[in-house]
Design a protein around this motif. Structure first.
Motif, PDB file in Angstrom:
ATOM      1  N   TYR A  25      -9.007   4.809  -1.246  1.00 14.66           N
ATOM      2  CA  TYR A  25      -8.646   3.523  -0.643  1.00 14.66           C
ATOM      3  C   TYR A  25      -8.972   2.395  -1.614  1.00 14.66           C
ATOM      4  O   TYR A  25      -8.174   1.479  -1.810  1.00 14.66           O
ATOM      5  CB  TYR A  25      -9.416   3.311   0.667  1.00 14.66           C
ATOM      6  N   VAL A  65      -6.593  -1.117   3.302  1.00 17.47           N
ATOM      7  CA  VAL A  65      -5.765  -0.013   2.798  1.00 17.47           C
ATOM      8  C   VAL A  65      -5.856   1.156   3.780  1.00 17.47           C
ATOM      9  O   VAL A  65      -4.848   1.789   4.102  1.00 17.47           O
ATOM     10  CB  VAL A  65      -6.189   0.418   1.378  1.00 17.47           C
ATOM     11  N   VAL A  68       0.849  -1.203   0.000  1.00 16.86           N
ATOM     12  CA  VAL A  68       0.000   0.000   0.000  1.00 16.86           C
ATOM     13  C   VAL A  68       0.878   1.244   0.000  1.00 16.86           C
ATOM     14  O   VAL A  68       0.667   2.174  -0.791  1.00 16.86           O
ATOM     15  CB  VAL A  68      -0.948  -0.001   1.217  1.00 16.86           C
ATOM     16  N   ALA A 121      -6.577  -0.355  -3.510  1.00 19.21           N
ATOM     17  CA  ALA A 121      -6.884  -1.769  -3.285  1.00 19.21           C
ATOM     18  C   ALA A 121      -6.952  -2.567  -4.588  1.00 19.21           C
ATOM     19  O   ALA A 121      -6.607  -3.749  -4.606  1.00 19.21           O
ATOM     20  CB  ALA A 121      -8.199  -1.892  -2.519  1.00 19.21           C
TER      21      ALA A 121
END
Length: 152
Positions: free
Chosen positions: A43, A69, A28, A47
């Motif tokens: 997010y 995330v 991440v 992902a």
């Protein structure tokens, strides 16, 4: 008579296994470090680039990867531009640090509307190149990539 619920929210029970957590968080942060000033990602967009860890059921991964995330971003080291990752509504998630996040984004030229949203079509990051994703072991999303929809 008082009723009690026996149902428990599955979100509280499904988390990354300890062995997968460190590698997932590092992945991440690798992607978040690529987001340039004046751009944001979500997010969910980050992902999309992440492969499912071997120790995680694919169904759980697909359901919770964006939340994970968020967990990674909450624990990121100081060299990760955490302020550039927002929710899929184009908003800053409410939590401690939200005001600072908005200030940092505005200093980069990000504009918020009267509903405290960022226009993801205007300020959204298109993500890493497919070549970078492939070379670094990430997933290349189908189609045009993970561009964000506009909110206005």
């Amino acid at each position: 008579m008082t009723r009690t619920r026996s149902w428990r929210c599955p979100i509280a029970e499904i988390s990354l296994p300890p062995g997968a957590r460190a590698a997932f968080f590092q992945a991440v942060w690798s992607i978040a470090r690529l987001i340039p000033p004046g751009r944001v990602s979500t997010y969910g967009q980050i992902a999309l680039y992440l492969p499912c860890p071997e120790s995680v059921k694919e169904m759980d991964f697909l359901a919770f990867r964006a939340r994970w995330v968020g967990e990674a971003m909450a624990a990121c080291p100081s060299d990760v531009p955490w302020q550039r990752v927002i929710n899929s509504q184009g908003k800053i998630s409410q939590r401690p640090g939200a005001a600072q996040q908005r200030t940092l984004l505005e200093a980069e030229g990000i504009v918020f509307n009267d509903r405290a949203q960022v226009d993801l079509k205007r300020f959204g990051w298109n993500g890493p190149s497919p070549a970078w994703l492939k070379a670094n072991g990430f997933v290349i999303p189908p189609g045009e990539g993970a561009s964000q929809p506009g909110l206005f």
